[in-house]
Design an enzyme around this catalytic site. Structure first.
Site, mmCIF file in Angstrom:
data_model
loop_
_atom_site.group_PDB
_atom_site.id
_atom_site.type_symbol
_atom_site.label_atom_id
_atom_site.label_comp_id
_atom_site.label_asym_id
_atom_site.label_seq_id
_atom_site.Cartn_x
_atom_site.Cartn_y
_atom_site.Cartn_z
ATOM 1 N N GLN A 188 0.848 -1.198 0.000
ATOM 2 C CA GLN A 188 0.000 0.000 0.000
ATOM 3 C C GLN A 188 0.880 1.243 0.000
ATOM 4 O OE1 GLN A 188 -2.561 0.226 3.428
ATOM 5 N NE2 GLN A 188 -1.093 -0.781 4.762
ATOM 6 N N HIS A 210 -2.447 -0.090 -4.108
ATOM 7 C CA HIS A 210 -3.498 0.460 -3.255
ATOM 8 C C HIS A 210 -3.898 1.852 -3.751
ATOM 9 C CE1 HIS A 210 -5.352 2.215 0.437
ATOM 10 N NE2 HIS A 210 -5.871 1.002 0.522
ATOM 11 N N ASP A 252 -7.669 1.027 -4.437
ATOM 12 C CA ASP A 252 -8.773 1.214 -3.489
ATOM 13 C C ASP A 252 -9.354 2.605 -3.698
ATOM 14 O OD1 ASP A 252 -10.532 1.221 -1.381
ATOM 15 O OD2 ASP A 252 -9.069 0.597 0.127
ATOM 16 N N GLU A 289 -11.064 -1.979 -5.404
ATOM 17 C CA GLU A 289 -11.615 -2.198 -4.072
ATOM 18 C C GLU A 289 -12.582 -1.086 -3.684
ATOM 19 O OE1 GLU A 289 -10.037 -2.631 0.562
ATOM 20 O OE2 GLU A 289 -8.633 -2.880 -1.105
ATOM 21 N N ASP A 323 -15.058 -4.218 0.578
ATOM 22 C CA ASP A 323 -14.426 -3.643 1.764
ATOM 23 C C ASP A 323 -15.492 -2.966 2.617
ATOM 24 O OD1 ASP A 323 -12.903 -2.481 3.710
ATOM 25 O OD2 ASP A 323 -11.770 -1.171 2.388
ATOM 26 N N GLN A 345 -12.200 -8.457 1.191
ATOM 27 C CA GLN A 345 -11.137 -8.161 2.133
ATOM 28 C C GLN A 345 -11.564 -8.624 3.521
ATOM 29 O OE1 GLN A 345 -8.337 -4.834 4.285
ATOM 30 N NE2 GLN A 345 -9.721 -4.111 2.712
ATOM 31 N N LYS A 347 -10.833 -7.892 6.822
ATOM 32 C CA LYS A 347 -10.171 -6.752 7.465
ATOM 33 C C LYS A 347 -9.915 -7.121 8.919
ATOM 34 C CE LYS A 347 -10.347 -1.784 6.687
ATOM 35 N NZ LYS A 347 -9.595 -1.781 5.435
#
Length: 435
Positions: A188, A210, A252, A289, A323, A345, A347
């Site tokens: 990321q 990311h 993302d 994402e 997400d 994801q 998380k």
């Protein structure tokens, strides 16, 4: 091997807590901070220093197992538990949690983790203890950060007592066969999305970068900023990457793309845009994402399914990643059952105990949804190392480089932990020679 004592120490995490709603509603950056007033309950500023709470379990032989209670950068958003304050939960760990674990057999990881998972929510008392009651959590259980950190310590305690890796301990509890090679790591970039991406390319990171496209300003009024970035990234991957480099491009967008494109998501204007992303990526696979934030789980599942079906009908080869509103094990199950995403994801801080994250990854087995063992930049080295073992034990599709937003450090932590664990699990050169 008994658990003799439990300590909790307020510590710092690898990044910051950010009020996602305030940022998405147009808060402007002032250097590294943000101007404006926070809008998510619990925040005093839009950006606040991250916190963690280290849990130490001392075993009867004097060894100490460690875990870190920490929460995601965007706490309180997308159905997640509220902002985590370490000092608030210290008496909870040393009171409610300690009482439940003291004297327990450290080798019984699954049983011990389940005990913590089932403890009710608690709040500090004036005498430094803890009592049951509503502490502002979204459920009647302990804050997810507490369950997350304590479970890490319990997993290490069991591994120490059994004299094996945390991968082996968890795989035994799950009945799984661990991965035999490192799980692909997802780097990321943070806001430094160009320099950090080039670092990733030079190091041959399998999944990148990311990108942190969390505002219309970054994404572009018509999504052109993201498209141009993907094109640049694909070009640099060819120019800078090692021989044979074939990364997956994973960006993302924090639901902002939905604000730009608008529903319904199976119409041609939307699928055509995703087609331009695939074209910009050239030979590389693309994953997007959090394409939209619908404001609730059922609405999010509906809109993600609509987009996924639209992309399939249009022949657009872009995967979408769940997400927002995919936080708990039950959420993961709902997204997978609905076929709402190509990847979910998991998380890790939002699921509570690490065994819950492992179960969520396993739930994807046998479906057409892959599991991405994620987390947050706002974790710690301890939680990141533990998650490396979760990734190996479950053979996840990919796992996040964490903590922090500098990339190099998190990539090093997660990659090296997996390599060390795999080396310990293989026969030593001497043993092979003796055979």
């Amino acid at each position: 091997m008994r658990i003799e004592s439990v300590r909790a120490v307020p510590t710092v995490s690898g990044f910051f807590f950010d009020d996602q709603r305030a940022i998405k509603e147009g808060a402007t950056q002032d250097g590294f901070a943000y101007d404006g007033e926070p809008v998510t309950p619990g925040f005093e500023d839009i950006r606040e220093a991250g916190e963690a709470l280290t849990v130490e379990l001392e075993l009867e032989d004097g060894s100490v197992a460690t875990g870190d209670c920490c929460a995601v950068q965007y706490s309180g958003a997308g159905g997640r538990d509220p902002l985590f304050r370490a000092e608030k939960y210290r008496p909870v760990v040393e009171g409610t949690v300690a009482s439940a674990l003291r004297g327990r057999d450290a080798t019984e990881f699954a049983e011990n983790a389940d005990i913590v998972e089932e403890l009710p929510a608690a709040r500090p008392t004036e005498d430094g203890g803890a009592t049951g009651g509503d502490d502002g959590d979204s459920t009647d259980q302990l804050h997810t950060a507490v369950r997350y950190g304590v479970s890490q310590a319990l997993l290490e305690a069991a591994a120490l007592a059994n004299r094996e890796t945390m991968t082996e301990t968890l795989a035994d509890a799950l009945g799984t066969t661990p991965a035999t090679e490192p799980v692909p790591v997802f780097g990321q970039s943070g806001d430094d999305r160009y320099t950090n991406a080039e670092k990733m390319i030079i190091k041959g990171v399998p999944v990148l970068p990311h990108g942190l496209f969390n505002s219309v300003e970054k994404l572009g009024e018509d999504g052109e900023g993201l498209r141009e970035y993907v094109d640049w990234l694909a070009t640099r991957a060819v120019e800078l990457g090692p021989e044979g480099y074939d990364p997956t491009i994973h960006v993302d967008v924090y639901g902002v793309l939905g604000d730009v494109l608008g529903a319904p998501y199976d119409r041609a204007a939307v699928t055509d845009y995703f087609g331009t992303l695939a074209a910009a990526a050239g030979p590389f696979d693309v994953q997007v994402e959090g394409p939209m934030d619908a404001g609730g789980r059922e609405e999010q599942i509906h809109e993600m399914t609509e987009l996924r079906d639209g992309l399939a009908s249009a022949g657009v080869d872009v995967d979408i990643v769940a997400d927002e509103w995919c936080n708990t094990f039950e959420d993961v199950r709902a997204f997978v059952d609905a076929g709402a995403a190509d990847l979910v994801q998991v998380k890790t801080p939002d699921l509570g105990g690490v065994q819950r994250s492992a179960a969520a990854v396993r739930y994807c087995d046998g479906t057409d949804t892959r599991a991405y063992l994620g987390g947050t930049c706002n974790e710690t080295v301890t939680s990141a190392r533990t998650c490396a073992h979760v990734a190996l034990a479950t053979d996840a599709a990919q796992t996040l480089a964490k903590p922090g937003m500098g990339f190099d450090e998190g990539f090093m932590v997660v990659t090296n932990e997996m390599r060390r664990a795999l080396a310990r699990m293989r026969p030593t050169p001497e043993a092979t020679a003796d055979d």
